[in-house]
Design an enzyme around this catalytic site. Structure first.
Site, mmCIF file in Angstrom:
data_model
loop_
_atom_site.group_PDB
_atom_site.id
_atom_site.type_symbol
_atom_site.label_atom_id
_atom_site.label_comp_id
_atom_site.label_asym_id
_atom_site.label_seq_id
_atom_site.Cartn_x
_atom_site.Cartn_y
_atom_site.Cartn_z
ATOM 1 N N GLY A 1 0.816 -1.207 0.000
ATOM 2 C CA GLY A 1 0.000 0.000 0.000
ATOM 3 C C GLY A 1 0.848 1.253 0.000
ATOM 4 N N GLU B 1 9.841 1.446 -2.867
ATOM 5 C CA GLU B 1 9.132 1.644 -4.131
ATOM 6 C C GLU B 1 8.816 3.125 -4.317
ATOM 7 O OE1 GLU B 1 5.196 -0.122 -6.483
ATOM 8 O OE2 GLU B 1 5.393 -0.411 -4.314
#
Length: 402
Positions: free
Chosen positions: A210, A240
């Protein structure tokens, strides 16, 4: 640069250790279930969905994640979860994937009518049925197809994400958002371990995913301590959309055995923690730590290019540095629908861009099997990996890879 025949890449046994169930539906399945359940979509054709939702490029990770709001809507019944898992296994098997680890967040699918255990059983049943059919079609020289399920806890959620989250937030209306998110992770950890221990479901790992920015891995330390103490493997989305310190937290606070993406590992300029006085030295030490511990990085080239505007082409991806530093990496899809990719495409993209000699390619492919979260006992897993290596070497000879 070494040339590899396309047929060779298609034929070799492969893994996908990082693929999201709710990001890898077939477009037509999404459309068919939406019509059946009277769920509104922006378009009811694959072309329309790909133009409006599942785009070639996205402004950010958050925009990339918006498509999951549609896919999860059609995944609220056991039969639909089973169908989607079954189709995903077959889609992978047809391109030579022999070990598949499917991950998803069960709390996005739990309802009053569909409790956690039934969600998990539905996905497992779809994968298990596909495995039986797939292995019945494989020739004797091929390693058999197998799978594992990785359960995802969410870094962030809002009540409108699912009925489960809506109920949880309502019941704990005097708790902070952070406290509610931590509650959800702890409950999921306990439920996952209990189901792994008391059933034959092939649950092999626990993950955190998430929105990364502003939702640190450390908030989920208690949940990951619990699964760690119960011998469950851990992988964590990190690096990320945030800097190297996110990867450090995943390893040190959440006991991560593998790292999802790790895109920003080599980016000292992305460090936001002001207590880190020497970012360059911090990154060097982190790289050495990961290398020495053989912490495998699940590389997802296409999805990274879609969600990172500052990385204009695959040439600029940190895989170059990962290969240079001889880190343990494995090629993954992340989301077959959202990123319009396959494992074969990911490998080909890497080979077209970076110099990867045959020995290094073999190591990468085989390490995908070695670092898999297999539910099998270690001696069985070693025997399976040996069969993979034998098959790989046969194909090297067949296609003249030297």
């Amino acid at each position: 640069m070494q040339h590899y025949p396309k047929e060779f890449i298609q034929s070799i046994p492969k893994t996908d250790l990082h693929v999201h169930l709710d990001g890898s539906l077939r477009e037509q399945t999404l459309i068919d279930i939406a019509r059946e359940e009277k769920i509104e979509l922006p378009s009811y054709t694959p072309e329309g969905l790909n133009e409006l939702v599942f785009k070639p490029h996205y402004e950010s990770l958050d925009e990339y994640l918006r498509g999951f709001g549609l896919t999860t809507k059609v995944m609220q019944r056991a039969e639909h979860l089973q169908q989607i898992a079954f189709e995903l296994a077959w889609d992978n098997a047809r391109e030579g994937v022999r070990h598949l680890e499917v991950r998803f967040a069960p709390q996005l699918h739990v309802t009053e009518e569909l409790p956690f255990s039934q969600v998990m059983h539905a996905v497992d049943e779809g994968l298990r049925r596909a495995r039986t059919e797939i292995n019945a079609t494989l020739p004797p020289e091929e390693p058999e197809f197998d799978y594992g399920i990785i359960v995802i806890a969410m870094r962030f959620f809002a009540p409108n994400f699912s009925r489960y989250y809506q109920t949880l937030s309502s019941v704990h209306s005097y708790s902070s958002q952070q406290e509610i998110i931590q509650m959800a992770s702890r409950e999921l950890a306990r439920a996952t371990v209990k189901l792994r221990n008391e059933t034959d479901l092939q649950i092999v790992g626990f993950d955190l995913a998430g929105s990364e920015f502003g939702y640190p891995a450390g908030d989920h330390e208690e949940a990951f301590d619990y699964v760690h103490e119960h011998f469950l493997n851990k992988t964590v989305h990190a690096g990320e959309a945030y800097g190297p310190e996110s990867i450090f937290q995943a390893i040190t606070k959440l006991h991560a055995d593998r790292i999802g993406h790790g895109l920003r590992l080599f980016s000292p300029d992305h460090i936001r923690d002001t207590s880190i006085e020497n970012p360059d030295e911090y990154v060097e030490r982190l790289i050495d730590y990961i290398a020495n511990n053989r912490t495998t990085i699940e590389v997802c080239l296409t999805s990274n290019l879609q969600t990172a505007p500052d990385i204009p082409s695959v040439q600029d991806h940190s895989l170059r540095e990962m290969l240079k530093h001889r880190l343990s990496v494995t090629f993954c899809t992340d989301n077959r629908l959202v990123s319009h990719t396959t494992v074969t495409k990911e490998i080909e993209l890497a080979l077209e861009t970076f110099s990867i000699p045959p020995k290094q390619l073999k190591d990468i492919i085989v390490y995908g099997f070695k670092r898999s979260f297999s539910y099998k006992r270690y001696p069985e897993k070693r025997e399976y990996v040996r069969r993979v290596i034998t098959r790989y070497e046969e194909l090297e000879k067949q296609y003249g890879i030297t």
